[in-house]
Scaffold this active site. Structure first.
Site, PDB file in Angstrom:
ATOM      1  N   ASP A  20       0.833  -1.209   0.000  1.00 45.19           N
ATOM      2  CA  ASP A  20       0.000   0.000   0.000  1.00 45.19           C
ATOM      3  C   ASP A  20       0.864   1.255   0.000  1.00 45.19           C
ATOM      4  OD1 ASP A  20      -2.326   1.480   0.048  1.00 45.19           O
ATOM      5  OD2 ASP A  20      -2.460   1.491   2.227  1.00 45.19           O
ATOM      6  N   ASN A  22       1.380   3.252  -2.989  1.00 47.50           N
ATOM      7  CA  ASN A  22       1.940   3.634  -4.296  1.00 47.50           C
ATOM      8  C   ASN A  22       1.402   4.990  -4.762  1.00 47.50           C
ATOM      9  OD1 ASN A  22       3.070   1.124  -4.236  1.00 47.50           O
ATOM     10  ND2 ASN A  22       1.793   0.249  -5.851  1.00 47.50           N
ATOM     11  N   HIS A  37       2.931   2.965  -8.975  1.00 48.11           N
ATOM     12  CA  HIS A  37       2.840   1.513  -9.161  1.00 48.11           C
ATOM     13  C   HIS A  37       4.107   0.968  -9.824  1.00 48.11           C
ATOM     14  CE1 HIS A  37      -1.176   1.654  -7.688  1.00 48.11           C
ATOM     15  NE2 HIS A  37      -1.677   2.309  -8.724  1.00 48.11           N
ATOM     16  N   SER A  65      -7.154  -5.872  -6.186  1.00 48.00           N
ATOM     17  CA  SER A  65      -8.316  -6.386  -5.457  1.00 48.00           C
ATOM     18  C   SER A  65      -9.575  -6.287  -6.310  1.00 48.00           C
ATOM     19  CB  SER A  65      -8.513  -5.597  -4.156  1.00 48.00           C
ATOM     20  OG  SER A  65      -9.100  -4.337  -4.447  1.00 48.00           O
ATOM     21  N   GLU A  67     -12.036  -4.747  -5.565  1.00 48.29           N
ATOM     22  CA  GLU A  67     -12.505  -3.356  -5.422  1.00 48.29           C
ATOM     23  C   GLU A  67     -11.713  -2.394  -6.328  1.00 48.29           C
ATOM     24  OE1 GLU A  67     -11.734  -5.240  -2.654  1.00 48.29           O
ATOM     25  OE2 GLU A  67     -13.773  -5.606  -1.934  1.00 48.29           O
ATOM     26  N   TRP A  69     -11.243  -2.301  -9.413  1.00 48.95           N
ATOM     27  CA  TRP A  69     -11.856  -1.957 -10.699  1.00 48.95           C
ATOM     28  C   TRP A  69     -12.515  -0.584 -10.655  1.00 48.95           C
ATOM     29  CZ3 TRP A  69     -10.493  -5.018 -14.560  1.00 48.95           C
ATOM     30  CH2 TRP A  69     -10.227  -6.363 -14.322  1.00 48.95           C
ATOM     31  N   LEU A 131      10.825 -20.574  -2.898  1.00 51.24           N
ATOM     32  CA  LEU A 131       9.708 -19.738  -2.437  1.00 51.24           C
ATOM     33  C   LEU A 131       8.460 -19.917  -3.312  1.00 51.24           C
ATOM     34  CD1 LEU A 131       8.847 -17.160  -0.662  1.00 51.24           C
ATOM     35  CD2 LEU A 131       9.512 -15.832  -2.679  1.00 51.24           C
TER      36      LEU A 131
HETATM   37  C1  FPP Z   1      -1.894  -0.042  -3.401  1.00 48.54           C
HETATM   38  O1  FPP Z   1      -1.435   1.279  -3.429  1.00 48.54           O
HETATM   39  C2  FPP Z   1      -1.248  -0.821  -4.455  1.00 48.54           C
HETATM   40  C3  FPP Z   1      -1.906  -1.439  -5.462  1.00 48.54           C
HETATM   41  C4  FPP Z   1      -3.362  -1.390  -5.619  1.00 48.54           C
HETATM   42  C5  FPP Z   1      -1.195  -2.164  -6.529  1.00 48.54           C
HETATM   43  C6  FPP Z   1      -0.014  -2.978  -6.096  1.00 48.54           C
HETATM   44  C7  FPP Z   1       0.704  -3.445  -7.292  1.00 48.54           C
HETATM   45  C8  FPP Z   1       2.024  -3.393  -7.432  1.00 48.54           C
HETATM   46  C9  FPP Z   1       2.943  -2.930  -6.398  1.00 48.54           C
HETATM   47  C10 FPP Z   1       2.615  -3.911  -8.694  1.00 48.54           C
HETATM   48  C11 FPP Z   1       3.231  -5.220  -8.386  1.00 48.54           C
HETATM   49  C12 FPP Z   1       3.526  -5.986  -9.565  1.00 48.54           C
HETATM   50  C13 FPP Z   1       3.556  -7.329  -9.552  1.00 48.54           C
HETATM   51  C14 FPP Z   1       3.918  -8.096 -10.742  1.00 48.54           C
HETATM   52  C15 FPP Z   1       3.183  -8.077  -8.340  1.00 48.54           C
HETATM   53  P1  FPP Z   1      -2.476   2.454  -3.593  1.00 48.54           P
HETATM   54  O2  FPP Z   1      -2.548   2.806  -5.019  1.00 48.54           O
HETATM   55  O3  FPP Z   1      -3.776   2.053  -2.952  1.00 48.54           O
HETATM   56  O4  FPP Z   1      -1.780   3.561  -2.756  1.00 48.54           O
HETATM   57  P2  FPP Z   1      -2.482   4.765  -1.968  1.00 48.54           P
HETATM   58  O5  FPP Z   1      -3.138   4.150  -0.760  1.00 48.54           O
HETATM   59  O6  FPP Z   1      -1.330   5.621  -1.615  1.00 48.54           O
HETATM   60  O7  FPP Z   1      -3.446   5.405  -2.923  1.00 48.54           O
END
Ligand code: FPP
Length: 251
Positions: A20, A22, A37, A65, A67, A69, A131
């Protein structure tokens, strides 16, 4: 090899991570959310490598998730594309590290191209002995439990099993990855303290560690800090602690 300061500590067999932060990471820098991301992908790579080094048996990561979408189309498409690209680009390294890829979620609803990349990656890594990387894509904890209940109900309807056969143990067999042990440790970086529909069944007795670092900044040192925190916890599973055996386990 274990870092020297983990040697002798109780290390979790299965770690599950709610990646979380990104979006906030990108917003703080005035960048589009997708950039967060892209950086998050690098953090995932670092953490997979750290889990390989520390010899964790399984790592579950919440990549998309049910959600998610509801996010802007550009972000959704970008995220799904990023996952397909990442899986293709990382496949050689995953194999070199003996990582076996498995997936949890309603995969039939993700774009065909991503489904194919996942299928290839699963096949190519199927015999790997290291793993187990469990990628949660189009995943929801409630969706998983309702999918399991529906699959069970179909067999009842077909006359194959009796409703009374439904127990915690039998229903578990209908979850997405029944072969994986439940996570010992759930980590949520990003500063928020909630579960967000993550592995609801499987984390009934997991230890939770929340960390105040955004996922793109996450690295091996944060993972080791969470493992150290876990090793200090006493797991009780609703019972009482037997201090002698706890001490034994820590040795
Ligand atoms: C939540 O951050 C993160 C996600 C919904 C996407 C996670 C995906 C990746 C890290 C890419 C990984 C790639 C692979 C191949 C596994 P957010 O966008 O909800 O952050 P925020 O809470 O700051 O808005």
């Amino acid at each position: 090899m274990l870092p020297a300061d983990l040697d002798g500590l109780k290390v979790p067999r299965h770690i599950a991570i709610i990646m979380d932060g990104n979006g906030r990471w990108a917003q703080q820098r005035g960048l589009p959310r997708l950039q967060g991301h892209y950086e998050g992908r690098k953090a995932t790579r670092r953490v997979v490598q750290a889990c390989v080094d520390v010899k964790i048996e399984a790592l579950s990561v919440y990549a998309f998730s049910v959600e998610n979408w509801s996010r802007p189309l550009e972000e959704v498409e970008g995220l799904l594309e990023l996952m397909a690209t990442a899986l293709e680009e990382e496949l050689t390294d995953l194999c070199r590290n003996e990582v076996r890829l498995v997936v949890s979620g309603r995969l039939g609803e993700v774009p065909e191209e991503l489904q194919q990349v996942i299928q290839r990656a699963r096949r190519r890594t199927a015999e790997n002995q290291g793993l187990v990387l469990n990628l949660l894509i189009n995943y929801g904890g409630r969706a998983e439990i309702s999918d399991a209940a529906r699959a069970f109900a179909r067999r009842v309807q077909a006359g194959e099993i009796a409703p009374e056969a439904l127990t915690e143990q039998t229903l578990r067999e209908y979850l997405y990855r029944p072969e994986l042990a439940d996570p010992d440790l759930v980590i949520r970086p990003g500063g928020e303290q909630r579960i967000s529909n993550f592995l609801l069944w499987e984390i009934a007795y997991s230890e939770l560690v929340y960390q105040d670092v955004l996922w793109p900044d996450y690295g091996e040192e944060h993972l080791l800090e969470a493992i150290r925190e876990y090793s200090r916890r006493q797991r009780r599973y609703g019972g009482v602690v037997d201090t002698d055996s706890e001490a034994d386990q820590a040795c």
